[in-house]
Design a protein around this motif. Structure first.
Motif, PDB file in Angstrom:
ATOM      1  N   ASP A  88      29.001 128.731  54.319  1.00 21.42           N
ATOM      2  CA  ASP A  88      29.467 127.530  53.612  1.00 21.42           C
ATOM      3  C   ASP A  88      30.116 126.510  54.541  1.00 21.42           C
ATOM      4  O   ASP A  88      30.743 125.555  54.084  1.00 21.42           O
ATOM      5  N   THR A  89      29.965 126.694  55.860  1.00 22.77           N
ATOM      6  CA  THR A  89      30.577 125.799  56.837  1.00 22.77           C
ATOM      7  C   THR A  89      29.804 125.852  58.150  1.00 22.77           C
ATOM      8  O   THR A  89      29.049 126.799  58.388  1.00 22.77           O
ATOM      9  N   MET A  90      29.998 124.843  58.978  1.00 23.55           N
ATOM     10  CA  MET A  90      29.600 124.923  60.387  1.00 23.55           C
ATOM     11  C   MET A  90      30.804 125.526  61.085  1.00 23.55           C
ATOM     12  O   MET A  90      31.944 125.096  60.843  1.00 23.55           O
ATOM     13  N   LEU A  91      30.586 126.501  61.923  1.00 21.65           N
ATOM     14  CA  LEU A  91      31.687 127.146  62.623  1.00 21.65           C
ATOM     15  C   LEU A  91      32.078 126.332  63.853  1.00 21.65           C
ATOM     16  O   LEU A  91      31.254 125.623  64.426  1.00 21.65           O
ATOM     17  N   PRO A  92      33.340 126.459  64.295  1.00 21.56           N
ATOM     18  CA  PRO A  92      33.722 125.787  65.533  1.00 21.56           C
ATOM     19  C   PRO A  92      32.989 126.437  66.713  1.00 21.56           C
ATOM     20  O   PRO A  92      32.460 127.546  66.588  1.00 21.56           O
ATOM     21  N   ASP A  93      32.969 125.769  67.836  1.00 22.69           N
ATOM     22  CA  ASP A  93      32.373 126.345  69.037  1.00 22.69           C
ATOM     23  C   ASP A  93      33.248 127.523  69.467  1.00 22.69           C
ATOM     24  O   ASP A  93      34.395 127.346  69.861  1.00 22.69           O
ATOM     25  N   LEU A  94      32.691 128.710  69.362  1.00 21.92           N
ATOM     26  CA  LEU A  94      33.428 129.933  69.664  1.00 21.92           C
ATOM     27  C   LEU A  94      33.270 130.366  71.118  1.00 21.92           C
ATOM     28  O   LEU A  94      33.711 131.447  71.490  1.00 21.92           O
ATOM     29  N   LYS A  95      32.622 129.542  71.941  1.00 19.24           N
ATOM     30  CA  LYS A  95      32.466 129.799  73.384  1.00 19.24           C
ATOM     31  C   LYS A  95      31.772 131.140  73.643  1.00 19.24           C
ATOM     32  O   LYS A  95      32.344 132.043  74.219  1.00 19.24           O
ATOM     33  N   GLN A  96      30.522 131.229  73.196  1.00 21.03           N
ATOM     34  CA  GLN A  96      29.684 132.418  73.387  1.00 21.03           C
ATOM     35  C   GLN A  96      30.350 133.695  72.864  1.00 21.03           C
ATOM     36  O   GLN A  96      30.661 134.618  73.619  1.00 21.03           O
ATOM     37  N   PRO A  97      30.539 133.771  71.558  1.00 18.71           N
ATOM     38  CA  PRO A  97      31.192 134.941  70.977  1.00 18.71           C
ATOM     39  C   PRO A  97      30.306 136.184  71.036  1.00 18.71           C
ATOM     40  O   PRO A  97      29.085 136.102  71.092  1.00 18.71           O
ATOM     41  N   THR A  98      30.965 137.324  70.991  1.00 23.08           N
ATOM     42  CA  THR A  98      30.250 138.587  70.788  1.00 23.08           C
ATOM     43  C   THR A  98      29.877 138.676  69.310  1.00 23.08           C
ATOM     44  O   THR A  98      30.345 137.876  68.486  1.00 23.08           O
ATOM     45  N   LYS A  99      29.085 139.655  68.972  1.00 24.37           N
ATOM     46  CA  LYS A  99      28.740 139.894  67.567  1.00 24.37           C
ATOM     47  C   LYS A  99      30.013 140.064  66.737  1.00 24.37           C
ATOM     48  O   LYS A  99      30.150 139.458  65.673  1.00 24.37           O
ATOM     49  N   GLN A 100      30.964 140.853  67.228  1.00 24.06           N
ATOM     50  CA  GLN A 100      32.194 141.120  66.478  1.00 24.06           C
ATOM     51  C   GLN A 100      33.010 139.845  66.289  1.00 24.06           C
ATOM     52  O   GLN A 100      33.579 139.621  65.218  1.00 24.06           O
ATOM     53  N   GLN A 101      33.078 139.016  67.307  1.00 26.24           N
ATOM     54  CA  GLN A 101      33.824 137.762  67.185  1.00 26.24           C
ATOM     55  C   GLN A 101      33.163 136.822  66.185  1.00 26.24           C
ATOM     56  O   GLN A 101      33.844 136.150  65.411  1.00 26.24           O
ATOM     57  N   LEU A 102      31.834 136.775  66.190  1.00 30.35           N
ATOM     58  CA  LEU A 102      31.137 135.936  65.225  1.00 30.35           C
ATOM     59  C   LEU A 102      31.342 136.471  63.814  1.00 30.35           C
ATOM     60  O   LEU A 102      31.611 135.700  62.889  1.00 30.35           O
ATOM     61  N   GLU A 103      31.220 137.768  63.631  1.00 31.70           N
ATOM     62  CA  GLU A 103      31.428 138.349  62.298  1.00 31.70           C
ATOM     63  C   GLU A 103      32.827 138.024  61.781  1.00 31.70           C
ATOM     64  O   GLU A 103      32.994 137.708  60.602  1.00 31.70           O
ATOM     65  N   LYS A 104      33.816 138.078  62.645  1.00 29.98           N
ATOM     66  CA  LYS A 104      35.183 137.747  62.227  1.00 29.98           C
ATOM     67  C   LYS A 104      35.275 136.271  61.825  1.00 29.98           C
ATOM     68  O   LYS A 104      35.883 135.941  60.806  1.00 29.98           O
ATOM     69  N   ALA A 105      34.663 135.387  62.599  1.00 31.14           N
ATOM     70  CA  ALA A 105      34.688 133.955  62.283  1.00 31.14           C
ATOM     71  C   ALA A 105      33.951 133.647  60.979  1.00 31.14           C
ATOM     72  O   ALA A 105      34.287 132.682  60.289  1.00 31.14           O
ATOM     73  N   MET A 106      32.941 134.469  60.656  1.00 29.60           N
ATOM     74  CA  MET A 106      32.157 134.241  59.429  1.00 29.60           C
ATOM     75  C   MET A 106      32.838 134.770  58.171  1.00 29.60           C
ATOM     76  O   MET A 106      32.457 134.398  57.063  1.00 29.60           O
ATOM     77  N   GLU A 107      33.840 135.637  58.337  1.00 30.27           N
ATOM     78  CA  GLU A 107      34.527 136.208  57.172  1.00 30.27           C
ATOM     79  C   GLU A 107      34.928 135.096  56.211  1.00 30.27           C
ATOM     80  O   GLU A 107      35.391 134.042  56.631  1.00 30.27           O
ATOM     81  N   LYS A 108      34.728 135.330  54.939  1.00 28.76           N
ATOM     82  CA  LYS A 108      35.073 134.388  53.866  1.00 28.76           C
ATOM     83  C   LYS A 108      34.167 133.160  53.823  1.00 28.76           C
ATOM     84  O   LYS A 108      34.411 132.241  53.058  1.00 28.76           O
TER      85      LYS A 108
END
Length: 155
Positions: A120-140
């Motif tokens: 439901d959003t464009m995510l901020p630039d997470l600076k090449q996240p790992t899978k786990q970091q992306l999953e955390k950013a996608m929560e909710k």
């Protein structure tokens, strides 16, 4: 409608052709999706292998591709090579590099999970996240999820 993910290169549950693996050109297979919720603002894609290193005794999930901020107008990824479409952002796979890394199982037939998330959003630039970091950013933010599984066994 339900979010669905397909490939013209392989059937759900079927073998992934060698061209998309370390034994071939190591390029990403074509993918297409439909049925996203109207509120979708972006997509994220994670490709991983839960059977590493040996399907008879798996010890970890190996990440092959992390890409996010695919625009809401995107409904397919062509046979693309290692890097993601313009405008999207790459995360790091378990080879510690950005982009796609194809199946390359050391032993046995592995399963490869292509997981697409409608967000439901464009995510901020997470600076090449790992899978786990992306999953955390996608929560909710996950509106829908689709999955396509392919298999591969080295010749």
């Amino acid at each position: 409608m339900t979010l669905t993910l397909t490939s013209t290169a392989f059937d759900a549950g079927g073998p992934i052709p060698p061209i998309y693996t370390c034994e071939g050109n190591d390029i990403s297979p074509p993918l297409a999706w439909s049925g996203a919720p109207a509120e979708t603002k972006s997509y994220a894609l994670i490709v991983d292998d839960p059977d590493a290193p040996d399907p008879a005794a798996p010890q970890r999930t190996w990440v092959h591709w992390v890409v996010y901020n695919l625009g809401p107008e995107v409904s397919a990824l062509e046979q693309a090579g290692r890097h993601s479409p313009s405008g999207s952002l790459d995360g790091l796979n378990d080879w510690k590099r950005a982009g796609y890394g194809g199946p390359c199982p050391p032993i046995g037939r592995h399963r490869y999970f292509f997981k697409l998330y409608a967000l439901d959003t464009m995510l901020p630039d997470l600076k090449q996240p790992t899978k786990q970091q992306l999953e955390k950013a996608m929560e909710k933010h996950v509106l829908a999820k689709a999955e396509l599984i392919g298999t591969y066994h080295k010749a």
